[in-house]
Design a protein around this motif. Structure first.
Motif, short mmCIF file in Angstrom:
data_model
loop_
_atom_site.label_atom_id
_atom_site.label_comp_id
_atom_site.label_asym_id
_atom_site.label_seq_id
_atom_site.Cartn_x
_atom_site.Cartn_y
_atom_site.Cartn_z
N UNK A 1 -9.36 -6.67 -4.74
CA UNK A 1 -8.44 -7.06 -5.80
C UNK A 1 -7.00 -6.78 -5.41
N UNK A 2 -6.77 -5.57 -4.95
CA UNK A 2 -5.41 -5.10 -4.71
C UNK A 2 -4.95 -5.46 -3.30
N UNK A 3 -3.80 -6.06 -3.22
CA UNK A 3 -3.14 -6.33 -1.94
C UNK A 3 -2.43 -5.04 -1.53
N UNK A 4 -3.04 -4.31 -0.62
CA UNK A 4 -2.52 -2.98 -0.26
C UNK A 4 -1.08 -3.06 0.25
N UNK A 5 -0.81 -4.03 1.12
CA UNK A 5 0.55 -4.17 1.65
C UNK A 5 1.52 -4.59 0.55
N UNK A 6 1.06 -5.47 -0.33
CA UNK A 6 1.91 -5.88 -1.44
C UNK A 6 2.23 -4.73 -2.38
N UNK A 7 1.23 -3.89 -2.64
CA UNK A 7 1.45 -2.72 -3.50
C UNK A 7 2.48 -1.79 -2.87
N UNK A 8 2.34 -1.58 -1.56
CA UNK A 8 3.28 -0.68 -0.89
C UNK A 8 4.68 -1.28 -0.88
N UNK A 9 4.76 -2.58 -0.68
CA UNK A 9 6.07 -3.24 -0.65
C UNK A 9 6.76 -3.22 -2.01
N UNK A 10 5.98 -3.46 -3.09
CA UNK A 10 6.57 -3.51 -4.42
C UNK A 10 6.50 -2.18 -5.16
N UNK A 11 5.38 -1.50 -5.04
CA UNK A 11 5.16 -0.31 -5.86
C UNK A 11 5.81 0.95 -5.34
N UNK A 12 5.77 1.15 -4.04
CA UNK A 12 6.29 2.41 -3.49
C UNK A 12 7.77 2.61 -3.81
#
Length: 387
Positions: free
Chosen positions: A339-350
Protein backbone atom coordinates in the motif's frame (compact mmCIF):
# COMPACT_ATOMS: atom_id res chain seq x y z
CA UNK A 1 -65.35 42.94 -27.31
CA UNK A 2 -62.93 40.70 -29.16
CA UNK A 3 -62.97 37.34 -27.36
CA UNK A 4 -59.57 36.44 -28.81
CA UNK A 5 -58.01 38.81 -26.30
CA UNK A 6 -58.84 36.35 -23.51
CA UNK A 7 -57.69 33.16 -25.23
CA UNK A 8 -54.53 31.37 -24.10
CA UNK A 9 -52.33 30.87 -27.14
CA UNK A 10 -52.23 27.28 -28.40
CA UNK A 11 -48.81 25.66 -27.95
CA UNK A 12 -46.83 25.19 -31.08
CA UNK A 13 -44.87 22.00 -31.91
CA UNK A 14 -41.65 23.28 -30.28
CA UNK A 15 -43.47 24.19 -27.07
CA UNK A 16 -45.10 20.76 -26.90
CA UNK A 17 -41.76 19.03 -27.33
CA UNK A 18 -40.19 21.19 -24.59
CA UNK A 19 -43.02 20.39 -22.21
CA UNK A 20 -42.71 16.68 -22.95
CA UNK A 21 -38.95 16.68 -22.42
CA UNK A 22 -39.29 18.62 -19.17
CA UNK A 23 -41.99 16.29 -17.85
CA UNK A 24 -39.91 13.24 -18.79
CA UNK A 25 -36.83 14.69 -17.05
CA UNK A 26 -38.81 15.48 -13.91
CA UNK A 27 -40.38 12.01 -13.88
CA UNK A 28 -36.98 10.35 -14.42
CA UNK A 29 -35.33 12.41 -11.65
CA UNK A 30 -38.20 11.58 -9.31
CA UNK A 31 -37.91 7.88 -10.13
CA UNK A 32 -34.15 7.95 -9.54
CA UNK A 33 -34.60 9.70 -6.20
CA UNK A 34 -37.20 7.16 -5.13
CA UNK A 35 -35.00 4.27 -6.25
CA UNK A 36 -31.99 5.77 -4.49
CA UNK A 37 -34.00 6.15 -1.30
CA UNK A 38 -35.25 2.57 -1.54
CA UNK A 39 -31.69 1.29 -2.11
CA UNK A 40 -30.16 3.26 0.76
CA UNK A 41 -29.85 1.02 3.82
CA UNK A 42 -31.10 2.49 7.04
CA UNK A 43 -28.11 1.93 9.32
CA UNK A 44 -28.99 2.20 12.99
CA UNK A 45 -27.16 4.42 15.44
CA UNK A 46 -25.44 1.48 17.14
CA UNK A 47 -24.94 -1.69 15.08
CA UNK A 48 -24.56 -4.67 17.43
CA UNK A 49 -21.37 -6.70 17.41
CA UNK A 50 -21.31 -10.51 17.16
CA UNK A 51 -21.14 -10.64 20.97
CA UNK A 52 -24.82 -9.65 20.95
CA UNK A 53 -26.02 -11.35 17.77
CA UNK A 54 -24.03 -14.43 16.75
CA UNK A 55 -21.84 -15.56 19.65
CA UNK A 56 -24.72 -16.25 22.09
CA UNK A 57 -26.27 -18.66 19.57
CA UNK A 58 -23.10 -20.61 18.81
CA UNK A 59 -22.23 -23.89 20.58
CA UNK A 60 -19.14 -23.59 22.74
CA UNK A 61 -17.08 -25.79 20.43
CA UNK A 62 -17.79 -23.46 17.48
CA UNK A 63 -16.78 -20.43 19.56
CA UNK A 64 -13.52 -22.17 20.39
CA UNK A 65 -12.82 -22.64 16.68
CA UNK A 66 -13.16 -18.93 15.91
CA UNK A 67 -9.96 -17.25 14.79
CA UNK A 68 -10.68 -14.31 17.11
CA UNK A 69 -12.37 -15.39 20.31
CA UNK A 70 -13.92 -13.22 23.03
CA UNK A 71 -11.18 -14.24 25.46
CA UNK A 72 -8.33 -13.68 23.00
CA UNK A 73 -6.55 -11.46 25.55
CA UNK A 74 -6.65 -11.18 29.34
CA UNK A 75 -8.46 -8.30 30.99
CA UNK A 76 -11.43 -8.14 28.61
CA UNK A 77 -14.21 -5.66 29.26
CA UNK A 78 -17.10 -4.24 27.30
CA UNK A 79 -17.47 -0.49 27.74
CA UNK A 80 -20.96 0.92 27.21
CA UNK A 81 -20.87 4.36 25.58
CA UNK A 82 -23.35 6.66 23.78
CA UNK A 83 -21.89 5.27 20.54
CA UNK A 84 -22.34 1.61 21.43
CA UNK A 85 -20.24 -0.96 23.24
CA UNK A 86 -16.43 -1.04 22.89
CA UNK A 87 -14.42 -4.22 23.47
CA UNK A 88 -11.27 -3.35 25.48
CA UNK A 89 -8.41 -5.49 26.79
CA UNK A 90 -5.99 -4.31 29.46
CA UNK A 91 -3.29 -6.48 30.98
CA UNK A 92 0.30 -6.51 32.21
CA UNK A 93 1.88 -5.18 35.43
CA UNK A 94 -0.21 -2.38 36.90
CA UNK A 95 2.92 -0.36 37.64
CA UNK A 96 4.43 -0.93 34.20
CA UNK A 97 4.85 1.67 31.48
CA UNK A 98 1.45 2.09 29.84
CA UNK A 99 1.13 1.42 26.10
CA UNK A 100 -2.03 1.86 23.99
CA UNK A 101 -2.22 0.07 20.63
CA UNK A 102 -4.56 1.00 17.75
CA UNK A 103 -5.15 -1.45 14.88
CA UNK A 104 -6.02 -1.05 11.20
CA UNK A 105 -9.02 -0.75 8.92
CA UNK A 106 -10.19 -4.31 8.34
CA UNK A 107 -9.04 -6.53 11.18
CA UNK A 108 -9.53 -6.22 14.95
CA UNK A 109 -6.90 -5.71 17.60
CA UNK A 110 -5.74 -9.34 17.43
CA UNK A 111 -3.53 -8.16 14.56
CA UNK A 112 -1.29 -6.59 17.22
CA UNK A 113 -1.30 -9.63 19.53
CA UNK A 114 2.38 -10.54 19.13
CA UNK A 115 3.54 -6.99 19.79
CA UNK A 116 1.21 -6.62 22.79
CA UNK A 117 2.38 -9.84 24.41
CA UNK A 118 5.99 -8.91 23.68
CA UNK A 119 5.54 -5.58 25.47
CA UNK A 120 3.96 -7.28 28.49
CA UNK A 121 6.99 -9.59 28.70
CA UNK A 122 9.06 -6.42 28.89
CA UNK A 123 7.05 -5.22 31.88
CA UNK A 124 4.55 -2.91 30.14
CA UNK A 125 0.88 -2.42 30.89
CA UNK A 126 -0.88 -2.65 27.54
CA UNK A 127 -4.36 -1.73 26.39
CA UNK A 128 -5.95 -2.76 23.09
CA UNK A 129 -9.45 -2.25 21.76
CA UNK A 130 -11.51 -2.95 18.67
CA UNK A 131 -12.35 0.08 16.58
CA UNK A 132 -16.05 0.71 16.04
CA UNK A 133 -17.49 -1.87 13.65
CA UNK A 134 -14.63 -4.36 14.03
CA UNK A 135 -14.12 -7.39 16.20
CA UNK A 136 -16.37 -7.27 19.24
CA UNK A 137 -17.08 -3.52 19.29
CA UNK A 138 -20.45 -2.26 18.08
CA UNK A 139 -20.63 -0.32 14.85
CA UNK A 140 -21.64 3.32 14.55
CA UNK A 141 -24.12 3.72 11.71
CA UNK A 142 -25.11 7.37 11.81
CA UNK A 143 -21.75 9.18 11.97
CA UNK A 144 -18.78 9.36 9.61
CA UNK A 145 -15.87 7.15 10.62
CA UNK A 146 -13.33 9.95 10.64
CA UNK A 147 -10.52 11.06 12.96
CA UNK A 148 -13.01 12.82 15.25
CA UNK A 149 -15.01 9.67 15.92
CA UNK A 150 -11.92 7.56 16.51
CA UNK A 151 -10.21 10.17 18.70
CA UNK A 152 -13.36 10.20 20.82
CA UNK A 153 -13.27 6.42 20.97
CA UNK A 154 -9.72 6.49 22.31
CA UNK A 155 -10.74 8.92 25.04
CA UNK A 156 -13.64 6.63 25.99
CA UNK A 157 -11.27 3.67 26.14
CA UNK A 158 -8.79 5.53 28.35
CA UNK A 159 -11.56 6.67 30.69
CA UNK A 160 -12.77 3.07 31.11
CA UNK A 161 -9.61 1.93 32.91
CA UNK A 162 -9.46 1.65 36.70
CA UNK A 163 -5.90 2.98 36.39
CA UNK A 164 -4.93 6.54 35.47
CA UNK A 165 -4.19 6.89 31.76
CA UNK A 166 -4.19 10.69 31.75
CA UNK A 167 -1.77 13.40 32.82
CA UNK A 168 1.54 14.52 31.43
CA UNK A 169 3.37 11.77 29.49
CA UNK A 170 0.68 9.32 30.59
CA UNK A 171 1.26 6.59 28.02
CA UNK A 172 3.01 5.48 24.85
CA UNK A 173 0.88 5.25 21.71
CA UNK A 174 1.34 2.71 18.91
CA UNK A 175 -0.73 2.97 15.72
CA UNK A 176 -0.71 0.49 12.85
CA UNK A 177 -2.01 1.26 9.34
CA UNK A 178 -5.30 3.17 9.78
CA UNK A 179 -4.49 3.14 13.50
CA UNK A 180 -1.33 5.07 12.65
CA UNK A 181 -3.37 7.76 10.91
CA UNK A 182 -5.66 7.92 13.94
CA UNK A 183 -2.68 8.05 16.32
CA UNK A 184 -1.24 11.05 14.44
CA UNK A 185 -4.44 13.01 15.03
CA UNK A 186 -4.70 11.96 18.67
CA UNK A 187 -1.07 12.87 19.43
CA UNK A 188 -1.51 16.22 17.69
CA UNK A 189 -4.68 16.96 19.67
CA UNK A 190 -3.36 15.77 23.05
CA UNK A 191 0.45 16.03 22.87
CA UNK A 192 0.87 16.17 26.65
CA UNK A 193 -0.70 12.72 27.07
CA UNK A 194 1.56 10.87 24.64
CA UNK A 195 5.10 10.37 25.91
CA UNK A 196 6.15 8.38 22.85
CA UNK A 197 4.48 7.87 19.46
CA UNK A 198 5.21 4.82 17.31
CA UNK A 199 3.71 4.66 13.81
CA UNK A 200 3.80 1.27 12.07
CA UNK A 201 3.13 1.46 8.31
CA UNK A 202 0.83 4.38 9.10
CA UNK A 203 -1.96 5.62 6.88
CA UNK A 204 -2.26 9.31 6.18
CA UNK A 205 0.03 9.90 3.23
CA UNK A 206 -1.09 6.96 1.09
CA UNK A 207 -1.23 7.88 -2.58
CA UNK A 208 -4.90 8.10 -3.52
CA UNK A 209 -4.10 6.48 -6.87
CA UNK A 210 -3.30 3.25 -5.02
CA UNK A 211 -7.00 2.96 -4.22
CA UNK A 212 -7.90 3.35 -7.89
CA UNK A 213 -9.55 6.49 -9.22
CA UNK A 214 -12.76 4.65 -10.10
CA UNK A 215 -12.94 3.01 -6.67
CA UNK A 216 -12.53 6.30 -4.82
CA UNK A 217 -15.13 7.96 -7.03
CA UNK A 218 -17.63 5.17 -6.43
CA UNK A 219 -17.09 5.13 -2.67
CA UNK A 220 -17.09 8.89 -2.17
CA UNK A 221 -19.43 10.30 -4.82
CA UNK A 222 -22.60 8.53 -3.76
CA UNK A 223 -23.21 7.69 -7.43
CA UNK A 224 -23.75 4.00 -6.64
CA UNK A 225 -26.66 3.37 -4.25
CA UNK A 226 -25.45 2.50 -0.77
CA UNK A 227 -27.22 -0.84 -0.58
CA UNK A 228 -25.65 -2.04 -3.82
CA UNK A 229 -22.20 -0.80 -2.79
CA UNK A 230 -22.53 -2.53 0.59
CA UNK A 231 -23.48 -5.77 -1.14
CA UNK A 232 -20.51 -5.58 -3.52
CA UNK A 233 -18.13 -4.74 -0.68
CA UNK A 234 -19.37 -7.66 1.42
CA UNK A 235 -18.90 -10.06 -1.50
CA UNK A 236 -15.47 -8.62 -2.24
CA UNK A 237 -14.23 -9.09 1.32
CA UNK A 238 -15.36 -12.70 1.33
CA UNK A 239 -13.43 -13.70 -1.79
CA UNK A 240 -9.94 -15.19 -1.69
CA UNK A 241 -7.46 -12.42 -1.07
CA UNK A 242 -4.97 -13.73 -3.60
CA UNK A 243 -7.57 -13.23 -6.32
CA UNK A 244 -8.29 -9.66 -5.29
CA UNK A 245 -4.95 -8.37 -6.53
CA UNK A 246 -5.97 -9.14 -10.10
CA UNK A 247 -9.60 -8.21 -9.62
CA UNK A 248 -8.99 -4.50 -9.03
CA UNK A 249 -8.66 -4.09 -12.79
CA UNK A 250 -12.25 -5.24 -13.34
CA UNK A 251 -14.06 -4.56 -10.07
CA UNK A 252 -14.64 -1.00 -8.78
CA UNK A 253 -14.68 -2.21 -5.18
CA UNK A 254 -11.61 -4.43 -5.48
CA UNK A 255 -8.92 -1.80 -5.03
CA UNK A 256 -10.47 -0.59 -1.80
CA UNK A 257 -10.84 -4.18 -0.65
CA UNK A 258 -7.15 -4.73 -1.36
CA UNK A 259 -6.33 -2.00 1.14
CA UNK A 260 -8.07 -4.16 3.71
CA UNK A 261 -6.60 -7.38 2.41
CA UNK A 262 -2.98 -6.33 2.79
CA UNK A 263 -3.47 -6.05 6.54
CA UNK A 264 -4.39 -9.71 6.55
CA UNK A 265 -2.09 -11.40 4.06
CA UNK A 266 1.35 -12.87 3.93
CA UNK A 267 3.17 -15.40 1.80
CA UNK A 268 4.68 -17.00 4.87
CA UNK A 269 3.44 -18.37 8.17
CA UNK A 270 3.05 -16.92 11.60
CA UNK A 271 2.15 -18.15 15.03
CA UNK A 272 -1.36 -17.99 16.38
CA UNK A 273 -1.56 -16.65 19.88
CA UNK A 274 -2.31 -20.20 21.06
CA UNK A 275 0.98 -21.40 19.58
CA UNK A 276 -0.25 -23.39 16.57
CA UNK A 277 1.24 -22.68 13.15
CA UNK A 278 -1.08 -22.09 10.18
CA UNK A 279 -0.70 -20.02 7.00
CA UNK A 280 -1.26 -16.43 7.98
CA UNK A 281 -3.34 -15.55 4.93
CA UNK A 282 -5.78 -18.36 5.71
CA UNK A 283 -5.70 -17.45 9.40
CA UNK A 284 -6.90 -13.88 8.99
CA UNK A 285 -8.98 -14.28 5.84
CA UNK A 286 -11.14 -16.72 7.80
CA UNK A 287 -11.90 -13.99 10.30
CA UNK A 288 -12.44 -11.19 7.75
CA UNK A 289 -14.91 -13.44 5.90
CA UNK A 290 -16.62 -14.37 9.18
CA UNK A 291 -16.84 -10.72 10.26
CA UNK A 292 -18.29 -9.65 6.90
CA UNK A 293 -21.08 -12.17 7.42
CA UNK A 294 -21.72 -11.82 11.15
CA UNK A 295 -20.86 -8.24 12.21
CA UNK A 296 -23.66 -5.88 11.20
CA UNK A 297 -21.37 -2.89 11.67
CA UNK A 298 -18.32 -4.09 9.74
CA UNK A 299 -19.30 -3.25 6.15
CA UNK A 300 -20.72 0.21 7.08
CA UNK A 301 -17.56 0.94 9.12
CA UNK A 302 -15.26 -0.17 6.32
CA UNK A 303 -17.11 1.86 3.69
CA UNK A 304 -17.27 4.95 5.90
CA UNK A 305 -13.57 4.64 6.72
CA UNK A 306 -12.68 4.57 3.02
CA UNK A 307 -14.66 7.79 2.65
CA UNK A 308 -13.76 9.71 5.80
CA UNK A 309 -10.91 8.15 7.79
CA UNK A 310 -7.40 9.70 7.73
CA UNK A 311 -5.97 7.50 5.00
CA UNK A 312 -4.81 10.07 2.45
CA UNK A 313 -3.91 13.77 2.22
CA UNK A 314 -3.13 14.19 5.92
CA UNK A 315 -0.12 16.43 5.41
CA UNK A 316 -1.36 19.17 7.73
CA UNK A 317 -1.79 16.80 10.67
CA UNK A 318 1.65 15.27 10.04
CA UNK A 319 3.20 18.75 10.21
CA UNK A 320 2.07 18.99 13.83
CA UNK A 321 4.31 16.04 14.76
CA UNK A 322 7.32 18.28 14.16
CA UNK A 323 6.40 20.05 17.41
CA UNK A 324 6.96 16.92 19.45
CA UNK A 325 10.07 16.46 21.55
CA UNK A 326 12.95 15.18 19.41
CA UNK A 327 13.32 11.42 19.66
CA UNK A 328 9.80 10.86 21.00
CA UNK A 329 8.35 9.79 17.63
CA UNK A 330 9.26 6.74 15.55
CA UNK A 331 8.02 5.78 12.07
CA UNK A 332 8.61 2.20 10.92
CA UNK A 333 7.80 1.25 7.33
CA UNK A 334 7.87 -2.12 5.58
CA UNK A 335 10.27 -2.44 2.69
CA UNK A 336 7.84 -4.30 0.41
CA UNK A 337 4.61 -2.68 1.55
CA UNK A 338 1.83 -3.20 -0.99
CA UNK A 339 0.00 0.00 0.00
CA UNK A 340 2.60 2.49 1.14
CA UNK A 341 5.14 3.93 -1.26
CA UNK A 342 8.14 3.89 1.07
CA UNK A 343 10.18 6.34 -1.00
CA UNK A 344 7.18 8.61 -1.42
CA UNK A 345 6.54 8.59 2.33
CA UNK A 346 10.15 9.50 3.01
CA UNK A 347 10.10 12.23 0.37
CA UNK A 348 6.84 13.80 1.60
CA UNK A 349 6.50 12.70 5.20
CA UNK A 350 9.98 12.97 6.65
CA UNK A 351 10.29 16.74 6.07
CA UNK A 352 6.82 17.25 7.53
CA UNK A 353 7.74 15.66 10.86
CA UNK A 354 11.02 17.52 11.22
CA UNK A 355 13.49 15.19 9.52
CA UNK A 356 15.67 12.51 11.06
CA UNK A 357 16.93 15.02 13.60
CA UNK A 358 13.44 15.00 15.13
CA UNK A 359 12.07 11.48 14.54
CA UNK A 360 13.40 7.94 14.27
CA UNK A 361 12.60 6.84 10.71
CA UNK A 362 13.43 3.30 9.60
CA UNK A 363 12.50 0.81 6.89
CA UNK A 364 12.25 -2.82 8.04
CA UNK A 365 11.90 -6.08 6.12
CA UNK A 366 8.43 -7.33 5.29
CA UNK A 367 5.15 -6.29 3.73
CA UNK A 368 2.22 -4.32 5.14
CA UNK A 369 1.45 -7.10 7.61
CA UNK A 370 4.94 -6.92 9.17
CA UNK A 371 3.37 -6.34 12.59
CA UNK A 372 2.79 -10.10 12.62
CA UNK A 373 5.52 -11.46 10.37
CA UNK A 374 8.33 -9.33 11.86
CA UNK A 375 7.03 -8.48 15.32
CA UNK A 376 10.32 -9.30 17.06
CA UNK A 377 12.21 -6.84 14.86
CA UNK A 378 9.62 -4.16 15.62
CA UNK A 379 9.90 -4.87 19.36
CA UNK A 380 13.68 -4.55 19.11
CA UNK A 381 13.31 -1.10 17.55
CA UNK A 382 10.99 -0.10 20.41
CA UNK A 383 13.55 -1.37 22.93
CA UNK A 384 16.14 0.93 21.42
CA UNK A 385 13.74 3.88 21.34
CA UNK A 386 12.67 3.37 24.93
CA UNK A 387 16.05 2.25 26.24
Amino acid sequence: MDSSLFRWPSPGPQTAVAVTVTATAVATATLLLLARSALRPRWGRALPSPLKTTIPRLPSDEVERLVYQPDAFPGARDVDTPYGSIRVYEFGPEDGEKVLLVHGISTPCITLALIAHGLVKRGCRVMLFDLFGRGFSDGVGDLPHDERLYTTQILLVLASSPLAWTGNDAFRLIGYSLGGGIAVHFAAAFPHLVSSLVLLAPAGLINAADFGAVSLFIFKSGFVPERILAYLTRIRLQQPIAASRKAKEISPSAAAADIAATEATSDGETQKTDGSSIPFEQHVLMYVRWMALHHTGFIPAFMSSIRWAPLTDQHESWKLLARRKPGSTMVLLAQNDEIIDVKGYEREGLPLVGGKENVVWKVLPGTHDFVMTHSERILKEMDELWN
